[in-house]
Scaffold this active site. Structure first.
Site, mmCIF file in Angstrom:
data_model
loop_
_atom_site.group_PDB
_atom_site.id
_atom_site.type_symbol
_atom_site.label_atom_id
_atom_site.label_comp_id
_atom_site.label_asym_id
_atom_site.label_seq_id
_atom_site.Cartn_x
_atom_site.Cartn_y
_atom_site.Cartn_z
ATOM 1 N N TRP A 1 33.610 40.038 46.754
ATOM 2 C CA TRP A 1 34.708 40.692 45.822
ATOM 3 C C TRP A 1 35.104 42.130 46.676
ATOM 4 O O TRP A 1 36.227 42.595 46.554
ATOM 5 C CB TRP A 1 33.838 41.389 44.624
ATOM 6 C CG TRP A 1 33.975 40.203 43.555
ATOM 7 C CD1 TRP A 1 32.941 39.740 42.983
ATOM 8 C CD2 TRP A 1 35.035 39.574 42.856
ATOM 9 N NE1 TRP A 1 33.187 38.745 42.187
ATOM 10 C CE2 TRP A 1 34.459 38.586 42.233
ATOM 11 C CE3 TRP A 1 36.615 39.330 42.999
ATOM 12 C CZ2 TRP A 1 35.030 37.492 41.511
ATOM 13 C CZ3 TRP A 1 37.041 38.646 42.318
ATOM 14 C CH2 TRP A 1 36.629 37.928 41.490
ATOM 15 N N ASP B 1 33.301 49.401 42.641
ATOM 16 C CA ASP B 1 33.536 48.332 41.525
ATOM 17 C C ASP B 1 32.276 48.130 41.305
ATOM 18 O O ASP B 1 31.684 47.410 41.699
ATOM 19 C CB ASP B 1 34.381 47.311 42.609
ATOM 20 C CG ASP B 1 34.546 45.984 41.732
ATOM 21 O OD1 ASP B 1 34.228 46.065 40.531
ATOM 22 O OD2 ASP B 1 34.981 44.947 42.113
ATOM 23 N N LYS C 1 31.288 41.311 32.319
ATOM 24 C CA LYS C 1 30.049 41.119 32.685
ATOM 25 C C LYS C 1 28.733 41.873 32.082
ATOM 26 O O LYS C 1 27.974 41.151 31.369
ATOM 27 C CB LYS C 1 29.911 41.378 34.031
ATOM 28 C CG LYS C 1 30.587 40.023 35.002
ATOM 29 C CD LYS C 1 31.266 40.403 35.951
ATOM 30 C CE LYS C 1 32.193 39.311 36.604
ATOM 31 N NZ LYS C 1 33.223 39.604 37.462
HETATM 32 C C1 LIG Z 1 34.154 39.672 38.343
HETATM 33 C C2 LIG Z 1 34.392 40.667 39.258
HETATM 34 C C3 LIG Z 1 35.640 40.885 39.445
HETATM 35 C C4 LIG Z 1 36.966 40.335 38.940
HETATM 36 O O1 LIG Z 1 37.136 40.661 37.659
HETATM 37 P P1 LIG Z 1 38.506 40.026 36.963
HETATM 38 O O2 LIG Z 1 38.275 40.997 35.669
HETATM 39 O O3 LIG Z 1 38.246 38.785 36.682
HETATM 40 O O4 LIG Z 1 39.551 40.487 37.695
HETATM 41 C C5 LIG Z 1 35.746 41.987 40.530
HETATM 42 N N1 LIG Z 1 34.754 42.633 41.183
HETATM 43 C C6 LIG Z 1 33.496 42.077 41.049
HETATM 44 C C7 LIG Z 1 32.299 42.976 41.387
HETATM 45 C C8 LIG Z 1 33.476 41.227 39.841
HETATM 46 O O5 LIG Z 1 32.105 40.881 39.550
#
Ligand SMILES: *Cc1c(COP(=O)(O)O)cnc(C)c1O
Length: 362
Positions: free
Chosen positions: A102, A174, A198
Site C-alpha cells: 500500500w 495511511d 477495515k
Molecule cells: C485497503 C487499503 C487501502 C485502499 O483502500 P480503498 O478504500 O480500497 O481505496 C489503502 N491503504 C491501506 C493501508 C489499506 O489497507
C-alpha cells in the site's frame, strides 16, 4: 446458523451489536418514519448525528482542537491523490516510505502530482526473514513538504509500531487498517487518513484528520471534493457525504466507547494477535517470516510449510465457519485479518482449527 467468523481484510466484519442496532432502526430511524439513508444530510436530525459521530471519534482518539476531522468519499486510494494535491506545492518534494504494497501504491500515485522521493525501508534477510530499516536510518529530506508512511501494511502483515521521527516535517499516515486499534498521539501527525471498511464501518467513507496549519495550500487543479479546505469549511458537506456509512461509523464509535475505548480494545487486540502468532510459531506446520518487532496485530499472514495443502486448508476452514482466510494474491498463503470487530472467540476458533488441521495432515 452457527456463528460465522469472517477474516476478510476489507470490507471487514462489523461488530454484531452495531449490525443489530442498524437493523432495528433501518426503516424508522429516531421516529422519523424514514431510514437514515433517506434523509437530507442538511436536516437538523442528520446533522446532529453527524456531529455526534465526529465528537465521539475526537474523544476516542483524543484529537486536539487544532485538527479538522473530515468525512470524505474516495477510499484510501482517493487519499493517495488527495494528499499530494493538498500538501505538495510546485517546487517541493515529498518523502514516501515504502515498506509494503500500500505504501508503494501511494508513492506511485503521488508521482502524478509532484516530486516524490521514494525511500524503500524493507529488508529481506538471508535467512528468509522480512524486516525493516529502523527509522533512525531513513534518509529523510529535511525540506520535504511531508513524509508519508503506512503504519500497518494490510497485505504484507508489517506494522511500524513507533511513530517515526521526522524532525519537524509533517508526517502523513495511511491508517486504513490500524486506526482505532491502539492508542496513538495524534499531535505527532500532520495528516491521518483511513478508508472506513477495515476498522470503522462500511466502505464508501474515508476519515481524514488534518492539522489546521496544513490547510489552504492545495494545488490549483485539486478537485473540489478532494480539497481539504473546502471540506473543512463546509463540515464535510460541500457535496453529499456518504450519509449511511457516516451513520454506521457513528454506531461503531459508540460501541467502542461503551467497550472502554481504544485503550481497552488495544488489550484485546494484543491478546488476539499473541494467540495466533503463538500457534504459528509453536508449530512446524505453519510459518510467518516477519521480524517479530514489525509483525502486524491486525493482519496476520501465515503460510503452510506444505503449500500443496492450501486449498484443503481453506475448504475445511470454511466448513468450520472460518471465512476469507485466503492470503492476498501478491503474497499467497493465508491471512487472518483480526480488526476490532473480531472477537477473541473467533481467533480461538481459528487457532483450534489450525491445530487440528496440522495434526491431521502431518
Ligand atoms: C485497503 C487499503 C487501502 C485502499 O483502500 P480503498 O478504500 O480500497 O481505496 C489503502 N491503504 C491501506 C493501508 C489499506 O489497507
Amino acid at each position: 446458523m452457527s456463528e460465522v467468523f469472517n477474516f476478510c481484510a476489507g470490507p471487514a466484519m462489523l461488530p454484531a451489536p452495531v449490525m443489530l442496532k442498524a437493523q432495528a432502526e433501518f426503516i424508522n430511524w429516531n421516529n422519523t418514519g424514514s431510514s437514515v439513508m433517506e434523509l437530507s444530510h442538511r436536516s437538523g436530525i442528520y446533522m446532529e448525528m453527524a456531529a455526534q459521530a465526529e465528537a465521539d471519534l475526537r474523544d476516542l482518539m483524543a484529537i486536539p482542537d487544532n485538527y479538522k476531522v473530515l468525512f470524505c468519499h474516495g477510499g484510501g486510494r482517493g487519499q493517495f491523490s488527495a494528499v499530494p494535491l493538498n500538501l505538495l506545492p510546485q517546487g517541493k518534494s515529498a518523502d514516501y516510505i515504502v515498506n509494503g504494497s500500500w505504501s508503494k501504491a501511494a508513492a506511485v500515485e503521488a508521482q502524478n502530482f509532484g516530486n516524490v522521493n521514494v525511500i524503500n525501508v524493507r529488508e529481506e534477510h538471508d535467512d528468509g526473514e522480512t524486516s525493516l530499516i529502523p527509522n533512525a536510518k531513513w534518509p529523510l529530506n529535511s525540506d520535504a513538504a511531508y513524509v508519508h508512511y503506512c503504519p500497518n501494511e494490510t497485505v504484507d502483515g508489517i506494522e511500524i509500531n513507533e511513530i517515526p521521527e521526522t524532525n519537524g516535517v509533517p508526517l502523513v499516515a495511511d491508517m486504513s487498517s490500524t486506526i482505532l486499534s491502539h492508542e496513538i498521539d495524534v499531535t505527532k501527525f500532520g495528516v491521518i487518513y483511513a478508508g472506513a471498511q477495515k476498522n470503522i464501518g462500511p466502505s464508501g467513507l474515508t476519515i481524514v484528520i488534518v492539522r489546521e496549519d496544513l490547510l489552504g495550500n492545495a494545488q490549483l487543479a485539486t478537485p473540489c471534493i478532494m480539497n481539504y479546505q473546502t471540506s473543512a469549511n463546509n463540515d464535510s458537506m460541500y457535496n453529499t457525504p456518504p450519509t449511511y456509512a457516516w451513520y454506521l461509523a457513528g454506531l461503531v464509535f459508540q460501541w467502542l466507547k461503551e467497550l472502554g475505548g481504544v485503550k481497552a480494545i488495544a488489550k484485546v487486540n494484543q491478546a488476539k494477535a499473541d494467540l495466533l502468532y503463538k500457534e504459528i510459531d509453536g508449530s512446524d506446520f505453519y510459518n510467518n517470516n516477519i521480524d517479530e518487532q514489525y509483525r502486524s496485530k491486525m493482519n496476520i499472514p501465515f503460510w503452510l510449510n506444505d503449500e500443496s495443502l492450501n486449498d484443503k486448508f481453506l475448504a475445511e476452514a470454511e466448513q468450520h465457519n472460518l471465512m476469507a482466510l485466503k492470503g492476498h494474491r501478491i503474497v499467497g498463503g493465508m491471512r487472518a485479518s483480526i480488526y476490532n470487530a473480531m472477537p477473541i472467540e473467533g481467533v480461538q476458533a481459528l487457532v483450534n482449527f489450525m491445530h487440528k488441521f496440522a495434526q491431521e495432515n502431518k
